[in-house]
Design a protein around this motif. Structure first.
Motif, PDB file in Angstrom:
ATOM      1  N   PRO A  11      -5.271 -10.243  -4.667  1.00  0.00           N
ATOM      2  CA  PRO A  11      -6.679 -10.178  -5.067  1.00  0.00           C
ATOM      3  C   PRO A  11      -7.397 -11.529  -5.036  1.00  0.00           C
ATOM      4  CG  PRO A  11      -5.325  -8.915  -6.581  1.00  0.00           C
ATOM      5  CD  PRO A  11      -4.388  -9.664  -5.662  1.00  0.00           C
ATOM      6  N   SER A  12      -6.650 -12.623  -5.074  1.00  0.00           N
ATOM      7  CA  SER A  12      -7.284 -13.944  -5.025  1.00  0.00           C
ATOM      8  C   SER A  12      -7.995 -14.186  -3.691  1.00  0.00           C
ATOM      9  CB  SER A  12      -6.249 -15.048  -5.269  1.00  0.00           C
ATOM     10  OG  SER A  12      -5.320 -15.100  -4.199  1.00  0.00           O
ATOM     11  N   GLN A  13      -7.611 -13.457  -2.655  1.00  0.00           N
ATOM     12  CA  GLN A  13      -8.229 -13.604  -1.345  1.00  0.00           C
ATOM     13  C   GLN A  13      -9.366 -12.603  -1.104  1.00  0.00           C
ATOM     14  OE1 GLN A  13      -7.609 -15.936   1.084  1.00  0.00           O
ATOM     15  NE2 GLN A  13      -6.460 -16.890  -0.564  1.00  0.00           N
ATOM     16  N   TYR A  14      -9.692 -11.832  -2.124  1.00  0.00           N
ATOM     17  CA  TYR A  14     -10.701 -10.791  -1.989  1.00  0.00           C
ATOM     18  C   TYR A  14     -12.057 -11.341  -1.552  1.00  0.00           C
ATOM     19  CZ  TYR A  14     -13.671  -6.826  -3.197  1.00  0.00           C
ATOM     20  OH  TYR A  14     -14.578  -5.806  -3.152  1.00  0.00           O
ATOM     21  N   LYS A  25     -13.651   0.249   3.255  1.00  0.00           N
ATOM     22  CA  LYS A  25     -15.038   0.683   3.013  1.00  0.00           C
ATOM     23  C   LYS A  25     -15.623  -0.026   1.784  1.00  0.00           C
ATOM     24  CE  LYS A  25     -14.878   5.359   4.925  1.00  0.00           C
ATOM     25  NZ  LYS A  25     -15.020   6.793   4.599  1.00  0.00           N
ATOM     26  N   ASN A  26     -14.816  -0.858   1.148  1.00  0.00           N
ATOM     27  CA  ASN A  26     -15.188  -1.561  -0.086  1.00  0.00           C
ATOM     28  C   ASN A  26     -15.403  -0.574  -1.235  1.00  0.00           C
ATOM     29  OD1 ASN A  26     -15.613  -3.850  -1.627  1.00  0.00           O
ATOM     30  ND2 ASN A  26     -17.776  -4.020  -1.106  1.00  0.00           N
ATOM     31  N   ASP A  27     -14.618   0.517  -1.222  1.00  0.00           N
ATOM     32  CA  ASP A  27     -14.680   1.530  -2.267  1.00  0.00           C
ATOM     33  C   ASP A  27     -13.461   1.485  -3.182  1.00  0.00           C
ATOM     34  OD1 ASP A  27     -17.081   2.489  -1.278  1.00  0.00           O
ATOM     35  OD2 ASP A  27     -16.158   4.073  -0.084  1.00  0.00           O
ATOM     36  N   ALA A  28     -12.562   0.525  -2.967  1.00  0.00           N
ATOM     37  CA  ALA A  28     -11.357   0.416  -3.792  1.00  0.00           C
ATOM     38  C   ALA A  28     -11.028  -1.057  -3.989  1.00  0.00           C
ATOM     39  CB  ALA A  28     -10.182   1.129  -3.117  1.00  0.00           C
ATOM     40  N   ASN A  29     -10.405  -1.349  -5.093  1.00  0.00           N
ATOM     41  CA  ASN A  29      -9.990  -2.722  -5.398  1.00  0.00           C
ATOM     42  C   ASN A  29      -8.814  -3.127  -4.517  1.00  0.00           C
ATOM     43  OD1 ASN A  29     -11.900  -3.083  -7.459  1.00  0.00           O
ATOM     44  ND2 ASN A  29     -10.576  -2.055  -8.923  1.00  0.00           N
ATOM     45  N   TYR A  45       0.823  -1.213   0.000  1.00  0.00           N
ATOM     46  CA  TYR A  45       0.000   0.000   0.000  1.00  0.00           C
ATOM     47  C   TYR A  45       0.853   1.257   0.000  1.00  0.00           C
ATOM     48  CZ  TYR A  45      -4.710  -1.781  -0.023  1.00  0.00           C
ATOM     49  OH  TYR A  45      -5.883  -2.360  -0.425  1.00  0.00           O
ATOM     50  N   LYS A  46       1.980   1.212   0.689  1.00  0.00           N
ATOM     51  CA  LYS A  46       2.876   2.369   0.701  1.00  0.00           C
ATOM     52  C   LYS A  46       3.533   2.543  -0.668  1.00  0.00           C
ATOM     53  CE  LYS A  46       5.386   4.882   3.965  1.00  0.00           C
ATOM     54  NZ  LYS A  46       5.460   5.065   5.366  1.00  0.00           N
ATOM     55  N   ASN A  79      -4.932   3.357  -0.729  1.00  0.00           N
ATOM     56  CA  ASN A  79      -5.731   3.890   0.368  1.00  0.00           C
ATOM     57  C   ASN A  79      -6.422   2.729   1.087  1.00  0.00           C
ATOM     58  OD1 ASN A  79      -7.913   5.021   1.916  1.00  0.00           O
ATOM     59  ND2 ASN A  79      -7.624   6.910   0.764  1.00  0.00           N
ATOM     60  N   ILE A  80      -5.894   2.378   2.225  1.00  0.00           N
ATOM     61  CA  ILE A  80      -6.433   1.258   3.000  1.00  0.00           C
ATOM     62  C   ILE A  80      -7.863   1.546   3.456  1.00  0.00           C
ATOM     63  CG2 ILE A  80      -6.166  -0.057   5.154  1.00  0.00           C
ATOM     64  CD1 ILE A  80      -3.118   0.197   4.758  1.00  0.00           C
ATOM     65  N   ILE A  81      -8.128   2.787   3.816  1.00  0.00           N
ATOM     66  CA  ILE A  81      -9.475   3.136   4.282  1.00  0.00           C
ATOM     67  C   ILE A  81     -10.500   2.904   3.179  1.00  0.00           C
ATOM     68  CG2 ILE A  81     -10.969   5.024   5.066  1.00  0.00           C
ATOM     69  CD1 ILE A  81      -8.496   6.147   6.552  1.00  0.00           C
ATOM     70  N   ASP A  82     -10.197   3.329   1.963  1.00  0.00           N
ATOM     71  CA  ASP A  82     -11.121   3.094   0.844  1.00  0.00           C
ATOM     72  C   ASP A  82     -11.348   1.603   0.632  1.00  0.00           C
ATOM     73  OD1 ASP A  82     -11.564   5.763   0.391  1.00  0.00           O
ATOM     74  OD2 ASP A  82     -10.214   5.899  -1.341  1.00  0.00           O
ATOM     75  N   PHE A  83     -10.292   0.813   0.750  1.00  0.00           N
ATOM     76  CA  PHE A  83     -10.451  -0.637   0.599  1.00  0.00           C
ATOM     77  C   PHE A  83     -11.357  -1.199   1.697  1.00  0.00           C
ATOM     78  CE2 PHE A  83      -9.108  -4.969   1.723  1.00  0.00           C
ATOM     79  CZ  PHE A  83      -9.535  -5.622   0.568  1.00  0.00           C
TER      80      PHE A  83
END
Length: 121
Positions: free
Chosen positions: A88-91, A79-83, A67-68, A73-77
């Protein structure tokens, strides 16, 4: 009678002071401390994420590093507002936890983000 009244007022004030201290003490936490408390408690993140090893989800160190590096943006993720940027296989597994993270306040989400990013090197 006057002494009894003054003594009662004293204990009432003392009781109110203790109650006020208990209510305000969590607000004295740093953002990272709040994040750690949520990560290990209410958020139940620790069930799938460890600091330095992959369990079900990626390690906190890997999440922080990616993320760095990608300016994510961890917060957006949360909130389910970011991919997802990490694994991603664990999404699909993580999606079940969005009910918890979406109910968190902005302050709580910021605390989680601060705590996670504190592990970036």
């Amino acid at each position: 009678m006057k002494k009894l009244f003054l003594l009662s007022c004293f204990f009432l004030l003392l009781g109110c002071k203790n109650q006020e201290t208990e209510e305000t003490s969590p607000k004295n936490q740093s953002s990272s401390e709040l994040g750690k408390e949520l990560f290990e408690g209410k958020g139940n993140c620790v069930a799938c994420h460890q600091v330095d090893q992959k369990i079900i989800g990626p390690s906190i160190q890997d999440i922080a590093k990616i993320y760095k590096a990608k300016n994510g943006n961890i917060i957006d993720f949360l909130k389910n507002d970011a991919n997802p940027l990490v694994d991603p296989s664990q999404y699909e597994v993580m999606k079940t936890n969005f009910a918890i993270t979406k109910s968190m306040t902005d302050e709580e989400l910021k605390g989680l983000e601060t705590y996670i990013l504190s592990f970036s090197k």
